[in-house]
Design an enzyme around this catalytic site. Structure first.
Site, PDB file in Angstrom:
ATOM      1  N   GLY A 296      -9.955   7.013   4.243  1.00  0.00           N
ATOM      2  CA  GLY A 296      -8.855   7.098   3.438  1.00  0.00           C
ATOM      3  C   GLY A 296      -7.733   6.280   3.813  1.00  0.00           C
ATOM      4  N   GLU A 297      -6.501   7.077   3.236  1.00  0.00           N
ATOM      5  CA  GLU A 297      -5.241   6.287   3.688  1.00  0.00           C
ATOM      6  C   GLU A 297      -4.937   4.938   2.957  1.00  0.00           C
ATOM      7  OE1 GLU A 297      -4.732   5.852   7.936  1.00  0.00           O
ATOM      8  OE2 GLU A 297      -5.290   8.012   8.249  1.00  0.00           O
ATOM      9  N   GLY A 298      -5.842   4.477   2.088  1.00  0.00           N
ATOM     10  CA  GLY A 298      -5.983   3.183   1.599  1.00  0.00           C
ATOM     11  C   GLY A 298      -6.375   1.850   2.784  1.00  0.00           C
TER      12      GLY A 298
ATOM     13  N   ASN B  74       0.930  -1.181  -0.054  1.00  0.00           N
ATOM     14  CA  ASN B  74      -0.019   0.165  -0.028  1.00  0.00           C
ATOM     15  C   ASN B  74       0.941   1.140   0.113  1.00  0.00           C
ATOM     16  OD1 ASN B  74      -2.748   1.188   0.320  1.00  0.00           O
ATOM     17  ND2 ASN B  74      -1.540   2.149   2.071  1.00  0.00           N
TER      18      ASN B  74
ATOM     19  N   VAL C 273      -3.991   3.011   8.685  1.00  0.00           N
ATOM     20  CA  VAL C 273      -3.362   2.056   7.653  1.00  0.00           C
ATOM     21  C   VAL C 273      -2.108   1.333   8.065  1.00  0.00           C
ATOM     22  CG1 VAL C 273      -1.893   3.885   6.861  1.00  0.00           C
ATOM     23  CG2 VAL C 273      -2.935   2.553   5.171  1.00  0.00           C
TER      24      VAL C 273
END
Length: 346
Positions: free
Chosen positions: A311-313, A57, A93
């Site tokens: 978010g952030e993946g 990621n 994340v």
């Protein structure tokens, strides 16, 4: 100038993969999206025995001039603070990447802060934040080319390590404004339908955000091309993600798409090279309202709906074990003939 040559996936193998899935010891279609996911990965890799290797990621961080207009509930300084949090392992994340054994790289694309030389931080900064697109283009065409190139460079690095599946994350206060503008300008969607609360705006804040973005739309006097729109309204981190996605597709990698902002970066990528969509799996449907419309535009079917909007993946990381299960299914379940099971259902 970075250029990309992305081929469409070869669908001729699809029937053979589907036949293998249908011959597994289960009613046809009974494993739902797992079967569709296995088929997609098999087509991307052009094999009946797909594999997932060294997943990563990539979190790109950058600041935005439009944040100066008060379009976010969070102050801009949080961008740099969260970069340190990613590196120190305390962010969402970071936790999910450790949980699932996924590599994590953090990239400074354009944070309004001069970081010291931290080994865990990849330094790709173009400038200390984009310009304010209420008044001018967020970046020049030259800067956009550079952002696409630098995003591609990071993907080249992980691909050289043996990675064949990648997800992207973003950090940048104000980036939902960029995403709303990209969706509106690239697909002629009314701003009223694309603007949401972002990091937590109240109803008055959302109205202010809509007013600012409406004026930015009126002020835009560019040529209307996809490249010009991306340069005008995107962010350095989102443009690098766009370049990273295009390079991943060019390399034949599986791309796991996260939520609202990452899907906006994919909208940009698809506007430049529609073939990129052949390589994408959609991890989840974000709780940011317009994400559902984005998925409809792209024909994306999300694996999860957990009301996430961090978010952030994070959504991609949480969905990764499902993709693993799909690959495990096609590679390890017995066929009817091998298991000597009578096919009594269809």
């Amino acid at each position: 100038m970075k250029t990309f040559s992305i081929k469409r996936t070869d669908k001729t193998i699809a029937a053979e993969i589907q036949a293998k899935i249908d011959d597994l010891t289960k009613p046809k279609g009974s494993l739902g999206l797992l079967e569709e996911t296995a088929l997609k990965v098999g087509i991307i890799q052009e094999t009946l025995t797909p594999t997932l290797s060294k997943p990563y990621n990539l979190v790109f961080a950058g600041d935005h001039g439009i944040a100066d207009e008060g379009v976010s509930a969070t102050v801009k300084e949080v961008t740099k603070q969260m970069v340190y949090n990613f590196i120190e392992g305390g962010a969402g994340v970071s936790v999910f990447a450790r949980q699932h054994g996924i590599g994590l790289k953090v990239i400074d694309a354009g944070v309004d802060h001069d970081f010291e030389k931290i080994p865990e931080l990849i330094h790709k900064k173009i400038a200390r934040g984009t310009r304010n697109f209420l008044h001018e283009s967020a970046m020049t065409h030259e800067e956009l080319h550079l952002a696409l190139e630098r995003g591609a460079e990071v993907v080249d690095e992980i691909h050289a390590e043996g990675c064949n599946i990648v997800s992207f994350g973003e950090m940048g206060i104000g980036n939902t404004s960029c995403s709303s503008m990209l969706m509106t300008m690239l697909h002629n969607e009314p701003l009223e339908k694309t603007v949401g609360a972002g990091s937590g705006l109240n109803s008055e804040g959302v109205r202010h955000k809509l007013d600012v973005l409406s004026r930015a739309k009126t002020n835009y006097k560019g040529d209307g091309s996809a490249f010009d729109l991306i340069a005008y309204f995107s962010g350095y981190e989102m443009a690098m993600i766009t370049g990273g996605m295009l390079r991943a597709a060019e390399l034949g990698m599986v791309i796991v798409v996260d939520g609202f902002n990452i899907t906006a970066a994919l909208l940009s990528a698809a506007a430049l090279h529609p073939e990129v969509l052949d390589y994408c799996l959609f991890s989840h449907k974000s709780n940011e309202g317009a994400h559902s419309q984005m998925l409809d535009i792209l024909g994306g079917k999300p694996l999860l709906q957990l009301e996430m909007r961090l978010g952030e993946g994070t959504g991609a990381l949480v969905a990764y074990p499902i993709i693993e299960s799909a690959v495990c299914m096609i590679n390890n379940m017995s066929s009817f003939s091998a298991a000597k099971v009578t096919r009594s259902f269809s």
